[in-house]
Every structure is written in structure tokens, then in C-alpha cells.
Design an enzyme around this catalytic site. Structure first.
Site, PDB file in Angstrom:
ATOM      1  N   GLY A 318      97.291  75.354  39.603  1.00 35.72           N
ATOM      2  CA  GLY A 318      96.261  74.457  39.105  1.00 35.72           C
ATOM      3  C   GLY A 318      95.589  73.687  40.224  1.00 35.72           C
ATOM      4  O   GLY A 318      95.352  74.202  41.323  1.00 35.72           O
ATOM      5  N   SER A 319      95.321  72.413  39.991  1.00 36.08           N
ATOM      6  CA  SER A 319      94.494  71.625  40.907  1.00 36.08           C
ATOM      7  C   SER A 319      95.142  71.356  42.261  1.00 36.08           C
ATOM      8  O   SER A 319      94.445  71.006  43.218  1.00 36.08           O
ATOM      9  CB  SER A 319      94.127  70.285  40.254  1.00 36.08           C
ATOM     10  OG  SER A 319      93.315  70.517  39.120  1.00 36.08           O
ATOM     11  N   THR A 320      96.464  71.514  42.377  1.00 37.50           N
ATOM     12  CA  THR A 320      97.091  71.312  43.690  1.00 37.50           C
ATOM     13  C   THR A 320      96.672  72.398  44.679  1.00 37.50           C
ATOM     14  O   THR A 320      96.915  72.277  45.885  1.00 37.50           O
ATOM     15  CB  THR A 320      98.632  71.299  43.572  1.00 37.50           C
ATOM     16  OG1 THR A 320      99.066  72.484  42.882  1.00 37.50           O
ATOM     17  CG2 THR A 320      99.099  70.063  42.822  1.00 37.50           C
ATOM     18  N   PHE A 321      96.004  73.456  44.172  1.00 38.82           N
ATOM     19  CA  PHE A 321      95.524  74.520  45.051  1.00 38.82           C
ATOM     20  C   PHE A 321      94.116  74.224  45.586  1.00 38.82           C
ATOM     21  O   PHE A 321      93.647  74.877  46.522  1.00 38.82           O
ATOM     22  CB  PHE A 321      95.533  75.863  44.303  1.00 38.82           C
ATOM     23  CG  PHE A 321      95.455  77.066  45.195  1.00 38.82           C
ATOM     24  CD1 PHE A 321      96.527  77.452  45.975  1.00 38.82           C
ATOM     25  CD2 PHE A 321      94.295  77.815  45.266  1.00 38.82           C
ATOM     26  CE1 PHE A 321      96.456  78.563  46.810  1.00 38.82           C
ATOM     27  CE2 PHE A 321      94.205  78.929  46.098  1.00 38.82           C
ATOM     28  CZ  PHE A 321      95.294  79.297  46.872  1.00 38.82           C
ATOM     29  N   SER A 374      89.185  65.802  40.624  1.00 41.41           N
ATOM     30  CA  SER A 374      89.699  67.134  40.305  1.00 41.41           C
ATOM     31  C   SER A 374      88.668  67.934  39.509  1.00 41.41           C
ATOM     32  O   SER A 374      88.952  68.512  38.456  1.00 41.41           O
ATOM     33  CB  SER A 374      91.016  67.030  39.521  1.00 41.41           C
ATOM     34  OG  SER A 374      91.774  68.211  39.689  1.00 41.41           O
TER      35      SER A 374
END
Length: 600
Positions: A318-321, A374
Site C-alpha cells: 500500500g502507501s508505504t511503497f 497519501s
């Protein structure tokens, strides 16, 4: 008158004559001589034949069969002995013992040899071995010998038993693997089974380092079968004092576990993990997974817990990428740090409509604000500036679809669509831009963020430091893959500073620590279904942090799987865990405060 006198000579003759008339032969020395000679020859013949036979047999035994008989005698007098060698201990980076072999004893009872009554022995023994005296008495009455009372007793219990001076009790020594921290480091250390073979963790992956080399020796035995130590090779029972040292810090491990368990209980989560890595060399300072198991009681544990899911399970990051995608775009020169994009809240890609997580629209925003909010829409627009083939090549350079090559076992490779699929469908690069449509392990995500923290190099995450002796001197250190330069130091530092704004102004505010500059990124991803698509209502929340921003070095990831509640997001569930872990990390690593820190 004339007297008649007997002739004695005549009378003897007459007697002899009379004896002759009876038919009995008179003894004749000349007749007996041949018979005596024959007997003598026979006796001598027998003796000579026996002597000759004995000589032939001796020749056969000593000359013909001598070597074989000598070898057989030696085999009977000698025995091949493979002495028991305990496994090497496992210690953390501060030399706290995490695993060690210790003597254990099996206690047997032989009631027929008791020197006291069954009742008295049961009463005296029961409290020591933690058994009921009445049940112990029944056991003694059920069998006269060979009763197993306890399969594994430690030495301190044995001392109490021997002090009773009771006949009829037998103790058999063996060695057992013992894990003093219980479940604290189980996901890293693992356990050994009853056959003393590693089954998980470094007990499995580092079996060769943990097992001491053992030479089989031949010892002679005396006539009663006992060993003769005088003939033993010198020093055959001596072994080294080396121990396997890990990079794990038990203090940090405990703090991470406590913080994780607290949030999991608060949000009723299915499972969670925390990883702390020193990005300068890839050493893992903490690796926690919940739920876990106690390696001292592995036989009663759920076998699914033996594989550490941070290396054995895949998930969509998800958004941590997103920070990694920003780094790829910067490195390719398709964006500049001060570029802005318009986020109307949705974007059409082929036949699909992509929206932000909360259906928000942010208008005109720069790249740092894309990370702060994000924004999926902003990320899609950034990646659309890259050729799909070039983007795919960069994902492969990052290691997607490959293994991290760590020293923990059961690692799986990440998943990435084939290049043909990826290039043929515009939706694939679009969804990958915000961390969906690809999968990796939590450890691999930490490795990738490590490349942002150390100036662009992809290091190998590891838990094994090497073999050290009792004085702390290193005797062996594993060879690791040379770090690969993925991003330039300028790109890496630029992205870290953008991530800092996520903590100061965006969704990462709950991770702020006064006096310290911290970079971070939240993630609240839909949970992929094994059968395809996504599980309705299920999500994985995460937060990854890099600190300190002015001199990046440490990466901290918290991941919580399926937290319950409407307010379960990366910012509310995972970020507080990371903050708690960093508060412990800072004094341990003696990280000085920043001149301008978050929260000031």
C-alpha cells in the site's frame, strides 16, 4: 620203622602240574613282551599325532588366520565412541543468552529397591517433582521397577532429590536445549526438536554453525567392559567455547513486543510485526511477530507459528511503497522535488476510475504533500510520466519478485506481474504507484526503505553477527552480498526529507518525538484475498519510519493485520507502535537530539 618225608620240591611241581592241568596258561615273560611293545608304540603314536595336530592347528591359528583373529580381538577390545557435543549457545549482541544446552535428567523409580515404605517415599518426593503424593503412591504400587517419574528435570531439582538419600531412584542424564527468554526471540532463534535438529529460526538456518564438529574415537576396554582412559586420545572431550552472536538487542525486542501487543489487543488485530534495521549494514536490531510461541514448549504450540511471517508471507504494502516510487521518478528525472500536480479526487486509467482512500480531493499539491496526504491520484500522475518498461525495470532493480537473501529460513520471493502483463495494461503501473498489484514480505519493504536511509544502497537484512569466543573475539563472520547502489545519495536524502513532512504535517504526526527529526509514511492497504481480489472490510495497517533525518540510519516498521474498528488506520494503529519503539531505540543507540526536531 621207616618214616615217610614229603619232598617240598616235588610238591611245588605237582602243584604247578595241577595248575597246568586246569587249562589256565602259566605266566610267561617272553610271551608278554610283544604286547607291551605294541602298546608303547600306540601310545607314542597317539602322542606324536596329537602333538603334530596341535602344531598344525597352532600354525593355522597363528600364521594362517592370525591377522584376522588379531583384528577380531581388537574389535572386541576396542569400541568406536562418538562423544556428545553440546550445540553452541546463541547470544544477542550484548551477550545475553538466548539458547543454550543444559543437562537434564530423567527420573526413574524402582519400588522393589526402596529402603523405605512406598508411602514415605511418595510423601517426600511428591513436592519436589510437583506431583500429588497419593497419585505417586498408586504409581509405585502399579509396577515393581522401571517407572518414569519425570522425563526432564533440571539440575537444581536433582540436587534436592539426591539430598533425600533414597534407594530405588535412578537418574539418567541427557542434554536439552533451553531458551531463557521463553517466547521473546522465538521468531528469530527458533527451536530444536527431540532429535536435536533445528526446525525454525537460526536453529534451523545456522545448523552448521551451531553444531560443533565431533570426531569418532576408538577407546580400548578392559576385561570387564569398562573403558580404559589411559588409551584415549589426548583432548578428545575438549570443545571450543564459541557461541553464535546475533544482532538482536533484547531490550529493544522486549519494548517492541510490548508496544505491538498493546495495540493488537486494543484493536483486536489478527497478527502484527515490528522490524528495526540498522540501514548502514542491514543488521536487524529487533524482529517481533505476534502471536508467537514458546520454544521451550514447542510441542504444544500451533505449527503455523513456526514460520516467521515477516519473511514467509507476502502482502501488498500500500502507501508505504509510495516513497520508493517517488525515488524512482526522481532518479529518472521525470519529476523535480518542487513539481506540483492537481488532485481532483479521482483519475481515469483505461476503463477504471481510481480514487483516493477517503475519496478526498486535494487540489494543487506538491510531491511532499502527495506523501503527506497519501494521494493516490498524485502518485498515478507521477508514475504516468515514466515509460512502463522503464518503470518495470526499476521495480526489478529494487528486488521485487526476488528474495531478500536473509539468514532467516523459509523466505519467499515477492510477486510482480510479468513484464508483458505489466506493459500491456495501463492499470498495472497505475495501481503499483500506490502499492497495490504487487506483493512482498515485510522484511523486503524494510530493506527497500533502508536504501533511502543509507544513501541509496540495497543492503542485506540479517540477524547473524558471527561466532565469538568467551572473550568477545570474533572467529567467524558470514560473507554477505555486497550492497548495491540503487538510488543516488541526493535522491535518497530528498525523499527522506519529504517523508519528514509526513510526520510534521501529515498522517504520521502520532510518531513525533520532541527533539528528533523523524521521517515516516503511513499505510492502510486493502488485504488481498488468496483467491483474487480483496477481502471486504479487511485491511493491513502499517507505518515505516527513518531516523534521524539529518543523518539517516535506522528503519522501523510496524505492521498490524486486520485491526478492528472504524478508526483503524496506519496513523492510529501502527504509528504509535513505532513511536514507542523509537523512544527505546534512541537511548540504546545514543542518538543525539536534532537541532530542530519534530514537535518543537
Amino acid at each position: 620203622m621207616q618214616k615217610n618225608f614229603r619232598n617240598p620240591t616235588l610238591t611245588r611241581r605237582q602243584k604247578r602240574s595241577r595248575r597246568g592241568l586246569t587249562g589256565k596258561p602259566a605266566s610267561n615273560t617272553q610271551d608278554k613282551a610283544p604286547h607291551n611293545k605294541s602298546r608303547l608304540f600306540i601310545a607314542w603314536g597317539v602322542l606324536i599325532a596329537a602333538g603334530l595336530g596341535l602344531a598344525i592347528n597352532l600354525y593355522y591359528l597363528q600364521i594362517v588366520r592370525g591377522p584376522k583373529l588379531t583384528q577380531r580381538a581388537r574389535n572386541q577390545q576396542m569400541v568406536n565412541l562418538r562423544p556428545f557435543m553440546p550445540r553452541r549457545p546463541v547470544v544477542d549482541r550484548s551477550n545475553n543468552v538466548l539458547a543454550i544446552d543444559r543437562p537434564m535428567y530423567t527420573l526413574y523409580a524402582h519400588p522393589k529397591l526402596f529402603n523405605k515404605s512406598n508411602e514415605e517415599i511418595a510423601q517426600r518426593l511428591a513436592p519436589i517433582i510437583n506431583k500429588d503424593a497419593a497419585e505417586l503412591l498408586k504409581t509405585f504400587q502399579s509396577k515393581k521397577s522401571g517407572i518414569t517419574l519425570a522425563p526432564a528435570l533440571p539440575e537444581e531439582i536433582i540436587d534436592r532429590i539426591t539430598s533425600l538419600n533414597l534407594n530405588g531412584l535412578e537418574l539418567i542424564q541427557k542434554y536439552s536445549r533451553f531458551y531463557p527468554p521463553d517466547d521473546l526471540v522465538a521468531d528469530v532463534v527458533g527451536y530444536v526438536n527431540i532429535d536435536r535438529r533445528g526446525q525454525a529460526g537460526v536453529e534451523y538456518s545456522q545448523e552448521k554453525l551451531l553444531e560443533r564438529s565431533v570426531q569418532t574415537v576408538r577407546l580400548s576396554r578392559s576385561g570387564n567392559g569398562s573403558f580404559m582412559p589411559d588409551h584415549a586420545p589426548e583432548g578428545f572431550l575438549h570443545f571450543d567455547d564459541l557461541r553464535l552472536q546475533l544482532t538482536i538487542d533484547s531490550r529493544l525486542q522486549r519494548a517492541a513486543r510490548n508496544a505491538l501487543k498493546q495495540q493488537m489487543e486494543k484493536f483486536g488485530a489478527q497478527r502484527g510485526a515490528v522490524i528495526v534495521m540498522d540501514a548502514s549494514d542491514g543488521s536487524l536490531l529487533a524482529l517481533v511477530s505476534q502471536p508467537t510461541y514458546n520454544p521451550n514448549k514447542y510441542s504444544t504450540s500451533d505449527i503455523s507459528l513456526f514460520k516467521n511471517w515477516t519473511v514467509a508471507d507476502l502482502y501488498e504494502p500500500g502507501s508505504t511503497f509510495k516513497p520508493l516510487n517517488v525515488a524512482i521518478a526522481l532518479e529518472n528525472g521525470v519529476i523535480k522535488p518542487d513539481d506540483t500536480f492537481n488532485d481532483p479526487g479521482f483519475i481515469r486509467v483505461a476503463d477504471r476510475t481510481i480514487k483516493n482512500a477517503l475519496n478526498n480531493s486535494y487540489g494543487r499539491i506538491n510531491i511532499a504533500q502527495i506523501l503527506q496526504h497519501s494521494s493516490n491520484i498524485g502518485m498515478v500522475q507521477i508514475i504516468q510520466r515514466l515509460q512502463p518498461s522503464a518503470y518495470y525495470n526499476w521495480l526489478e532493480r529494487l528486488g521485487l519478485g526476488q528474495k531478500v537473501d536473509t539468514d532467516l529460513p523459509f523466505e519467499v520471493s515477492g510477486r510482480l506481474k510479468s513484464q508483458e502483463q505489466f506493459i500491456a495494461s495501463p492499470i498495472e503501473p497505475a495501481t503499483t504507484s500506490f502499492g497495490q498489484g504487487l506483493s512482498l514480505t515485510p522484511l523486503q519493504l524494510v530493506q527497500m526503505h533502508g536504501a533511502l536511509a543509507n544513501g541509496g544502497k540495497l543492503v542485506t537484512p540479517h540477524v547473524v553477527r558471527g561466532l565469538i569466543d568467551s572473550k568477545g573475539q570474533m572467529h567467524y563472520s558470514p560473507n554477505r552480498t555486497t550492497p548495491r547502489q540503487i538510488f543516488s545519495a541526493t535522491t535518497a536524502n530528498t525523499v527522506v526529507e519529504m517523508m519528514e513532512s509526513v510526520v510534521t504535517e501529515g498522517s504520521g504526526k502520532p510518531s513525533q518525538i520532541p527533539g528528533y527529526r523523524i521521517a515516516g509514511k503511513t499505510g492502510t492497504a486493502q488485504k488481498a484475498s488468496p483467491s483474487g481480489g480483496y477481502i471486504s472490510g479487511a485491511r493491513i495497517t502499517s507505518f515505516v519510519a527513518i531516523l534521524p533525518v539529518e543523518s539517516p540510519r535506522y528503519v522501523v516498521l510496524a505492521l498490524v493485520d486486520e485491526p478492528k474498528g472504524e478508526n483503524a488506520y496506519g496513523s492510529t494503529v501502527a504509528a504509535p507502535i513505532v513511536k514507542s519503539v523509537m523512544e527505546t531505540l534512541i537511548p540504546i543507540e545514543q542518538i543525539p537530539p536534532s537541532q530542530t526536531g519534530n514537535g518543537d
